[in-house]
Design an enzyme around this catalytic site. Structure first.
Site, PDB file in Angstrom:
ATOM      1  N   GLU A  28      73.245 -63.590  22.924  1.00  0.00           N
ATOM      2  CA  GLU A  28      74.391 -64.484  22.791  1.00  0.00           C
ATOM      3  C   GLU A  28      75.031 -64.363  21.411  1.00  0.00           C
ATOM      4  O   GLU A  28      76.261 -64.380  21.271  1.00  0.00           O
ATOM      5  CB  GLU A  28      73.972 -65.932  23.029  1.00  0.00           C
ATOM      6  CG  GLU A  28      73.325 -66.175  24.386  1.00  0.00           C
ATOM      7  CD  GLU A  28      71.814 -66.103  24.337  1.00  0.00           C
ATOM      8  OE1 GLU A  28      71.167 -66.977  24.937  1.00  0.00           O
ATOM      9  OE2 GLU A  28      71.284 -65.169  23.707  1.00  0.00           O
ATOM     10  N   LEU A  59      48.339 -39.818  28.434  1.00  0.00           N
ATOM     11  CA  LEU A  59      48.781 -41.187  28.697  1.00  0.00           C
ATOM     12  C   LEU A  59      49.772 -41.716  27.676  1.00  0.00           C
ATOM     13  O   LEU A  59      49.898 -42.935  27.487  1.00  0.00           O
ATOM     14  CB  LEU A  59      47.567 -42.140  28.787  1.00  0.00           C
ATOM     15  CG  LEU A  59      46.538 -41.819  29.878  1.00  0.00           C
ATOM     16  CD1 LEU A  59      45.393 -42.812  29.824  1.00  0.00           C
ATOM     17  CD2 LEU A  59      47.191 -41.826  31.254  1.00  0.00           C
ATOM     18  N   ARG A  70      56.305 -45.317  31.498  1.00  0.00           N
ATOM     19  CA  ARG A  70      55.317 -45.596  30.445  1.00  0.00           C
ATOM     20  C   ARG A  70      55.966 -46.243  29.232  1.00  0.00           C
ATOM     21  O   ARG A  70      55.396 -47.151  28.609  1.00  0.00           O
ATOM     22  CB  ARG A  70      54.613 -44.301  30.024  1.00  0.00           C
ATOM     23  CG  ARG A  70      53.618 -43.756  31.021  1.00  0.00           C
ATOM     24  CD  ARG A  70      52.959 -42.500  30.485  1.00  0.00           C
ATOM     25  NE  ARG A  70      52.096 -41.861  31.472  1.00  0.00           N
ATOM     26  CZ  ARG A  70      51.523 -40.670  31.312  1.00  0.00           C
ATOM     27  NH1 ARG A  70      51.751 -39.993  30.174  1.00  0.00           N
ATOM     28  NH2 ARG A  70      50.758 -40.167  32.263  1.00  0.00           N
TER      29      ARG A  70
END
Length: 359
Positions: free
Chosen positions: A55, A214, A194
């Site tokens: 905002e 990963l 991820r």
């Protein structure tokens, strides 16, 4: 303002909010637009925690501040009403004399939900809520799940062959590497996922068979916290998951296991591992968990009911034998066709009190 216009401008808020996916934790993703005489004269979104909220960025982007007194502010989440790292957005809206505020959904976190609405109305603002509310809750599903259910939002992900296998049968001496079912575009998408989640989990079997890192490589973003579920703690020091300096958390029954560069968390037998992991992540402030395998881990989370969304790639090749893919039921949310696979996203139906983990 027509209802169709409210929907159009709220969806623009969602477009803006999505630009910061994965970057705003622990804050939600929020976008805002200012509309004067049917046209957008200002817009903004929350970029990262500690920075100005949507905002504020939207209001500050308006060149002619006099128009604010005749404008409508749109925002996908209720403006905040309390002091944190930034002042309350509700007060900033009021101080700029914006007469109408359209809000996608209320903030149900513990920061006095509904107080922003009350403050705006008390100041004389016309406030409308519930515009494309389902979409507004969807974009911040991780935030809402974390605060409402006291656990991370859990996404399951796997790729299966055309005949329903996760992998071929592997024998002793088989090369340690992924058995790719999907193509390059799908792998890029997984790295984008991820980057959007705060943590990623696999079982020790997946570490031994595929040797995954990963982390985020095919996309720009923040590496998720890497988690391994291993009852025995039998993880090679040479595993690729240890190649970076990022923290690895291993949930194990064997606290004597010698695991390089890892934080070990002891598993207990009196509670399912899935719930212990969820409770640990909640206490650590982690809002989302992406589970990438293997079959035992995926089936465990499915059997305990601890999942919210499943993303399933189905390739074109037939394995004829191998490791069976999990069986799962859910509501189809979307289906996407790639050159060599299809992707279905399922949402879990209903809910269960077992998911509401106490502090």
């Amino acid at each position: 303002m027509k209802q169709t216009d409210d929907i159009k401008f709220m969806r623009r808020c969602l477009e803006l909010a999505s630009k910061a996916e994965g970057l705003t934790y622990p804050n939600p993703m929020v976008g805002s637009v200012i509309v004067y005489d049917g046209k957008i004269i200002g817009e903004g979104y929350h970029l990262k925690a500690g920075g100005p909220h949507a905002e504020v960025n939207a209001i500050n982007s308006v060149s002619d501040k006099k128009k604010l007194k005749l404008s409508t502010l749109y925002v996908n989440l209720e403006p905040c009403s309390c002091f944190g790292k930034t002042p309350p957005c509700a007060d900033f809206i009021i101080s700029n004399s914006i007469p109408r505020v359209v809000i996608g959904t209320v903030d149900t976190s513990e920061k006095i939900p509904g107080e922003g609405l009350a403050r705006l109305r008390k100041a004389g603002c016309e406030v409308k809520t519930g515009v494309v509310e389902e979409e507004c809750r969807r974009i911040n599903r991780r935030f809402f799940t974390f605060h409402e259910k006291k656990r991370p939002y859990v996404t399951l992900k796997w790729a299966q062959s055309a005949d329903g296998y996760l992998d071929i049968l592997r024998y002793e001496g088989h090369k340690i590497e992924p058995n790719w079912i999907t193509g390059k575009a799908e792998r890029v998408l997984v790295h984008k996922w991820r980057a959007s989640e705060q943590s990623v989990l696999v079982g020790a079997g997946t570490v031994r068979a595929d040797d995954p890192k990963l982390n985020v490589r095919e996309w720009k973003g923040i590496h998720p916290l890497r988690i391994i579920l291993s009852s025995s703690g039998d993880i090679s020091k040479e595993s690729s998951v240890n190649e970076t300096n990022d923290t690895v958390v291993v949930f194990t029954h064997n606290m004597d296991a010698n695991i390089a560069n890892a934080v070990k968390v002891k598993l207990h037998d009196d509670l399912p591992s899935s719930l212990q992991i969820a409770k640990y992540l909640f206490s650590a402030g982690i809002q989302s968990l992406l589970i990438e395998g293997g079959a035992n881990v995926l089936n465990h989370f499915i059997s305990t009911g601890l999942w919210d969304e499943a993303r399933i790639f189905t390739g074109e090749n037939y394995f004829k034998d191998g490791i069976n893919a999990p069986l799962i039921q859910g509501a189809l949310f979307s289906r996407t066709i790639f050159s060599g696979s299809s992707l279905e996203i399922l949402l879990k139906n209903g809910g269960s009190d077992i998911l509401k983990i106490a502090n």
